[in-house]
Design a protein around this motif. Structure first.
Motif, PDB file in Angstrom:
ATOM      1  N   VAL A  48       8.455 -13.601   6.383  1.00 11.30           N
ATOM      2  CA  VAL A  48       7.742 -12.843   7.419  1.00 11.30           C
ATOM      3  C   VAL A  48       7.552 -11.388   7.020  1.00 11.30           C
ATOM      4  CG1 VAL A  48       8.628 -14.369   9.203  1.00 11.30           C
ATOM      5  CG2 VAL A  48       9.851 -12.245   8.698  1.00 11.30           C
ATOM      6  N   GLY A  49       8.110 -10.993   5.882  1.00 10.92           N
ATOM      7  CA  GLY A  49       8.041  -9.598   5.478  1.00 10.92           C
ATOM      8  C   GLY A  49       6.640  -9.019   5.426  1.00 10.92           C
ATOM      9  N   PRO A  50       5.664  -9.678   4.779  1.00  9.49           N
ATOM     10  CA  PRO A  50       4.307  -9.114   4.721  1.00  9.49           C
ATOM     11  C   PRO A  50       3.702  -8.879   6.107  1.00  9.49           C
ATOM     12  CG  PRO A  50       4.555 -10.833   3.077  1.00  9.49           C
ATOM     13  CD  PRO A  50       5.795 -10.883   3.920  1.00  9.49           C
ATOM     14  N   ALA A  51       3.881  -9.832   7.027  1.00 12.66           N
ATOM     15  CA  ALA A  51       3.339  -9.664   8.373  1.00 12.66           C
ATOM     16  C   ALA A  51       4.037  -8.532   9.108  1.00 12.66           C
ATOM     17  CB  ALA A  51       3.472 -10.968   9.158  1.00 12.66           C
ATOM     18  N   LEU A  52       5.364  -8.427   8.937  1.00 14.17           N
ATOM     19  CA  LEU A  52       6.112  -7.351   9.604  1.00 14.17           C
ATOM     20  C   LEU A  52       5.712  -5.988   9.054  1.00 14.17           C
ATOM     21  CD1 LEU A  52       9.755  -8.688  10.065  1.00 14.17           C
ATOM     22  CD2 LEU A  52       8.139  -8.016  11.847  1.00 14.17           C
ATOM     23  N   ARG A  53       5.476  -5.902   7.756  1.00 17.61           N
ATOM     24  CA  ARG A  53       5.064  -4.622   7.183  1.00 17.61           C
ATOM     25  C   ARG A  53       3.704  -4.206   7.733  1.00 17.61           C
ATOM     26  NH1 ARG A  53       7.861  -6.738   2.659  1.00 17.61           N
ATOM     27  NH2 ARG A  53       5.985  -7.725   1.799  1.00 17.61           N
ATOM     28  N   ALA A  54       2.775  -5.153   7.841  1.00 15.89           N
ATOM     29  CA  ALA A  54       1.451  -4.826   8.382  1.00 15.89           C
ATOM     30  C   ALA A  54       1.563  -4.368   9.839  1.00 15.89           C
ATOM     31  CB  ALA A  54       0.533  -6.038   8.274  1.00 15.89           C
ATOM     32  N   LEU A  55       2.379  -5.069  10.621  1.00 13.38           N
ATOM     33  CA  LEU A  55       2.561  -4.700  12.020  1.00 13.38           C
ATOM     34  C   LEU A  55       3.250  -3.349  12.145  1.00 13.38           C
ATOM     35  CD1 LEU A  55       2.432  -5.397  15.042  1.00 13.38           C
ATOM     36  CD2 LEU A  55       4.622  -6.597  14.759  1.00 13.38           C
ATOM     37  N   ASP A  56       4.264  -3.115  11.337  1.00  9.97           N
ATOM     38  CA  ASP A  56       5.005  -1.863  11.383  1.00  9.97           C
ATOM     39  C   ASP A  56       4.100  -0.678  11.071  1.00  9.97           C
ATOM     40  OD1 ASP A  56       7.733  -1.197  11.993  1.00  9.97           O
ATOM     41  OD2 ASP A  56       7.952  -0.440   9.948  1.00  9.97           O
ATOM     42  N   ARG A  57       3.259  -0.846  10.069  1.00 11.53           N
ATOM     43  CA  ARG A  57       2.331   0.226   9.708  1.00 11.53           C
ATOM     44  C   ARG A  57       1.310   0.451  10.823  1.00 11.53           C
ATOM     45  NH1 ARG A  57      -0.173   2.485   4.623  1.00 11.53           N
ATOM     46  NH2 ARG A  57       1.649   1.683   3.548  1.00 11.53           N
ATOM     47  N   ARG A  58       0.865  -0.624  11.467  1.00 14.89           N
ATOM     48  CA  ARG A  58      -0.098  -0.474  12.562  1.00 14.89           C
ATOM     49  C   ARG A  58       0.519   0.266  13.744  1.00 14.89           C
ATOM     50  NH1 ARG A  58      -1.624  -5.296  12.510  1.00 14.89           N
ATOM     51  NH2 ARG A  58      -0.646  -6.230  14.348  1.00 14.89           N
ATOM     52  N   ARG A  59       1.754  -0.074  14.075  1.00 13.13           N
ATOM     53  CA  ARG A  59       2.423   0.622  15.178  1.00 13.13           C
ATOM     54  C   ARG A  59       2.633   2.098  14.854  1.00 13.13           C
ATOM     55  NH1 ARG A  59       0.695  -2.878  18.092  1.00 13.13           N
ATOM     56  NH2 ARG A  59       1.892  -4.748  18.637  1.00 13.13           N
ATOM     57  N   ALA A  60       2.853   2.411  13.580  1.00 14.03           N
ATOM     58  CA  ALA A  60       3.078   3.806  13.194  1.00 14.03           C
ATOM     59  C   ALA A  60       1.852   4.670  13.430  1.00 14.03           C
ATOM     60  CB  ALA A  60       3.509   3.884  11.727  1.00 14.03           C
ATOM     61  N   ARG A  61       0.665   4.062  13.508  1.00 10.80           N
ATOM     62  CA  ARG A  61      -0.541   4.840  13.785  1.00 10.80           C
ATOM     63  C   ARG A  61      -0.560   5.348  15.228  1.00 10.80           C
ATOM     64  NH1 ARG A  61      -3.662   0.147  11.562  1.00 10.80           N
ATOM     65  NH2 ARG A  61      -3.581   0.323   9.290  1.00 10.80           N
ATOM     66  N   GLU A  62       0.278   4.753  16.088  1.00  8.80           N
ATOM     67  CA  GLU A  62       0.317   5.176  17.491  1.00  8.80           C
ATOM     68  C   GLU A  62       1.092   6.476  17.686  1.00  8.80           C
ATOM     69  OE1 GLU A  62       0.612   0.574  19.233  1.00  8.80           O
ATOM     70  OE2 GLU A  62       2.310   1.967  19.356  1.00  8.80           O
ATOM     71  N   HIS A  63       1.887   6.868  16.708  1.00  4.40           N
ATOM     72  CA  HIS A  63       2.787   7.999  16.898  1.00  4.40           C
ATOM     73  C   HIS A  63       2.015   9.315  16.940  1.00  4.40           C
ATOM     74  CE1 HIS A  63       5.352   4.775  16.072  1.00  4.40           C
ATOM     75  NE2 HIS A  63       5.765   5.081  14.846  1.00  4.40           N
ATOM     76  N   HIS A  64       2.314  10.118  17.949  1.00  4.57           N
ATOM     77  CA  HIS A  64       1.710  11.443  18.024  1.00  4.57           C
ATOM     78  C   HIS A  64       2.247  12.331  16.905  1.00  4.57           C
ATOM     79  CE1 HIS A  64       0.005  15.052  19.831  1.00  4.57           C
ATOM     80  NE2 HIS A  64       1.192  15.637  19.695  1.00  4.57           N
ATOM     81  N   ALA A  65       3.554  12.216  16.632  1.00  6.44           N
ATOM     82  CA  ALA A  65       4.177  13.005  15.563  1.00  6.44           C
ATOM     83  C   ALA A  65       5.401  12.241  15.068  1.00  6.44           C
ATOM     84  CB  ALA A  65       4.572  14.388  16.063  1.00  6.44           C
ATOM     85  N   VAL A  66       5.722  12.463  13.788  1.00  6.60           N
ATOM     86  CA  VAL A  66       6.851  11.787  13.161  1.00  6.60           C
ATOM     87  C   VAL A  66       7.753  12.841  12.529  1.00  6.60           C
ATOM     88  CG1 VAL A  66       7.572  10.108  11.410  1.00  6.60           C
ATOM     89  CG2 VAL A  66       5.425   9.769  12.654  1.00  6.60           C
ATOM     90  N   ALA A  67       9.051  12.673  12.724  1.00 12.15           N
ATOM     91  CA  ALA A  67      10.042  13.511  12.046  1.00 12.15           C
ATOM     92  C   ALA A  67      10.991  12.603  11.282  1.00 12.15           C
ATOM     93  CB  ALA A  67      10.811  14.372  13.040  1.00 12.15           C
ATOM     94  N   ALA A  68      11.380  13.013  10.084  1.00 11.46           N
ATOM     95  CA  ALA A  68      12.327  12.259   9.266  1.00 11.46           C
ATOM     96  C   ALA A  68      13.633  13.033   9.181  1.00 11.46           C
ATOM     97  CB  ALA A  68      11.759  12.042   7.862  1.00 11.46           C
ATOM     98  N   ASN A  69      14.731  12.297   9.007  1.00 11.36           N
ATOM     99  CA  ASN A  69      16.026  12.984   8.986  1.00 11.36           C
ATOM    100  C   ASN A  69      16.327  13.655   7.654  1.00 11.36           C
ATOM    101  OD1 ASN A  69      16.821  10.888   7.302  1.00 11.36           O
ATOM    102  ND2 ASN A  69      18.458  10.143   8.636  1.00 11.36           N
ATOM    103  N   SER A  70      15.444  13.480   6.664  1.00 11.33           N
ATOM    104  CA  SER A  70      15.605  14.154   5.376  1.00 11.33           C
ATOM    105  C   SER A  70      14.286  14.065   4.613  1.00 11.33           C
ATOM    106  CB  SER A  70      16.714  13.493   4.543  1.00 11.33           C
ATOM    107  OG  SER A  70      16.360  12.163   4.199  1.00 11.33           O
ATOM    108  N   ALA A  71      14.154  14.876   3.588  1.00 10.11           N
ATOM    109  CA  ALA A  71      12.969  14.787   2.734  1.00 10.11           C
ATOM    110  C   ALA A  71      12.942  13.453   1.996  1.00 10.11           C
ATOM    111  CB  ALA A  71      12.964  15.947   1.734  1.00 10.11           C
ATOM    112  N   PHE A  72      14.124  12.906   1.698  1.00 12.43           N
ATOM    113  CA  PHE A  72      14.240  11.601   1.065  1.00 12.43           C
ATOM    114  C   PHE A  72      13.579  10.533   1.933  1.00 12.43           C
ATOM    115  CE2 PHE A  72      17.188   7.954  -0.074  1.00 12.43           C
ATOM    116  CZ  PHE A  72      16.682   7.773  -1.347  1.00 12.43           C
ATOM    117  N   VAL A  73      13.843  10.564   3.238  1.00  9.27           N
ATOM    118  CA  VAL A  73      13.238   9.613   4.163  1.00  9.27           C
ATOM    119  C   VAL A  73      11.765   9.936   4.398  1.00  9.27           C
ATOM    120  CG1 VAL A  73      13.286   8.770   6.554  1.00  9.27           C
ATOM    121  CG2 VAL A  73      15.404   8.982   5.261  1.00  9.27           C
TER     122      VAL A  73
END
Length: 370
Positions: free
Chosen positions: A116-141
């Motif tokens: 299910v990994g390919p389908a989950l990756r596609a869905l995860d990326r699509r949901r990420a387009r909904e975010h108004h802003a994203v913050a990561a806990n480090s530059a690595f992330v």
């Protein structure tokens, strides 16, 4: 992290999959999902497939904005009756490792996750387009977010209990008589390693560092790898002491009294090296992951390309032990709770003109104990 968000925004409604702590936020209502009422809450790995539709399920809303803490799928969260200008601020500890980086998470190695990994990756990326802003806990992330979701992110380091560690003075004075006797019995000077006893934390390399430098080693923590660590300790060429499940006070006292703190793991951020520096202890770590962002090489610790060479390990431990402990304490203050509160409020500042969250207008959601 979710705890810190709750404190930073005392007017927000709260949502999580489930909480294993009763009355976690006194005076606040914490809404749990249907998973909290099933045996899946005790089998977290088995609950993973249910998380995606659970976060996306219909639930009361009408919020102007939401602040989300995510390391799996909390960023998929949706609310009914959201206005057209609804804003979702997402704080990312990592895109789901078992989906995007299965080599870092064994949950991604099974047949079902790989299927299910390919389908989950596609869905995860699509949901990420909904975010108004994203913050990561480090530059690595941040780089992982860019690769996985195609989104840029601000970097806001997570809060560390720096103020608490530094306010106590000598933590040995706060130990129980049994704990103090345990502390006093340790050989000195000693090299300290602390974390969960699991393979990827590489505590065996802390023992290797002590052997290379000819110093006793103390390992603090708990976890399923305890027997393997005990076996490694028994065959070590230097004394190795395992301190099981230390209290916060005992851990902080160990930080204060160690010659160096050795941290061989590659972490997204890494709380413990900052805690060690807050206690005044220099760090030996890798020039990779969050440690490279929190430790000042040559000032608050020594960073290595790898732990493969005994000679470089010995030199690193010796050099770190000679560093200024006051400089370590001062540098750690950059990662304290007050700094995080200021940054997270500034980051979401567009969401509230008063700098505060009205209960009827905002929600905080995230993954607890998952």
């Amino acid at each position: 992290m979710f705890d810190a968000m709750v404190e930073a925004f005392p007017g927000a409604d709260l949502l999580c999959l489930w909480s294993d702590v009763e009355d976690r936020y006194p005076g606040r209502e914490l809404t749990e999902t249907w998973l909290a009422r099933t045996p899946l809450r005790r089998r977290k790995a088995l609950a993973l497939p249910a998380m995606v539709p659970t976060w996306r399920g219909r639930r009361p809303g009408g919020y102007d904005w939401a602040l989300v803490s995510t390391h799996l799928f909390a960023h998929h969260v949706s609310f009914d009756a959201s206005p057209a200008d609804f804003r979702k601020y997402v704080y990312v500890h990592s895109p789901a490792r078992y989906v995007w980086d299965p080599e870092l998470d064994t949950r991604g190695a099974g047949v079902l996750p790989r299927t299910v990994g390919p389908a989950l990756r596609a869905l995860d990326r699509r949901r990420a387009r909904e975010h108004h802003a994203v913050a990561a806990n480090s530059a690595f992330v941040r780089e992982r977010v860019r690769r996985a979701w195609g989104r840029d992110a601000d970097v806001i380091h997570p809060p560390v209990e720096v103020e608490r560690i530094q306010a106590a003075g000598a933590w040995r004075d706060r130990l129980s008589p049994a704990e103090r006797a345990r502390l006093d019995a340790l050989p000195r000077p000693f090299v300290l390693g602390a974390s969960r006893f699991v393979p990827y934390k590489r505590l065996d390399l802390v023992v290797a560092a002590g052997e290379a430098a000819g110093l006793p080693v103390v390992l603090a923590g708990k976890g399923p790898g305890r027997a393997e660590l005990a076996a490694r300790a028994a065959e070590a060429s230097v004394p190795v002491t395992v301190v099981d499940a230390p209290s916060d006070a005992m851990l902080y006292a160990l930080y204060q009294e160690a010659a160096v703190f050795v941290f061989p793991a590659v972490e997204d951020f890494g709380i413990m090296p900052v805690e060690a520096m807050a206690a005044g202890t220099p760090v030996v770590g890798l020039r990779e992951g969050g440690t490279s962002e929190t430790v000042l090489d040559g000032t608050t610790g020594v960073l290595l390309e790898s732990f493969a060479s005994a000679a470089s390990l010995a030199a690193a431990v010796t050099a770190a032990a000679d560093l200024d402990r006051a400089a370590c304490r001062e540098h750690a203050q950059r990662f304290g709770r007050r700094t995080f509160d200021d940054r997270i409020r500034t980051w979401t500042g567009a969401a509230s003109t008063a700098g505060e969250v009205a209960r009827s207008s905002a929600a905080a959601s995230g993954e607890l104990d998952v």
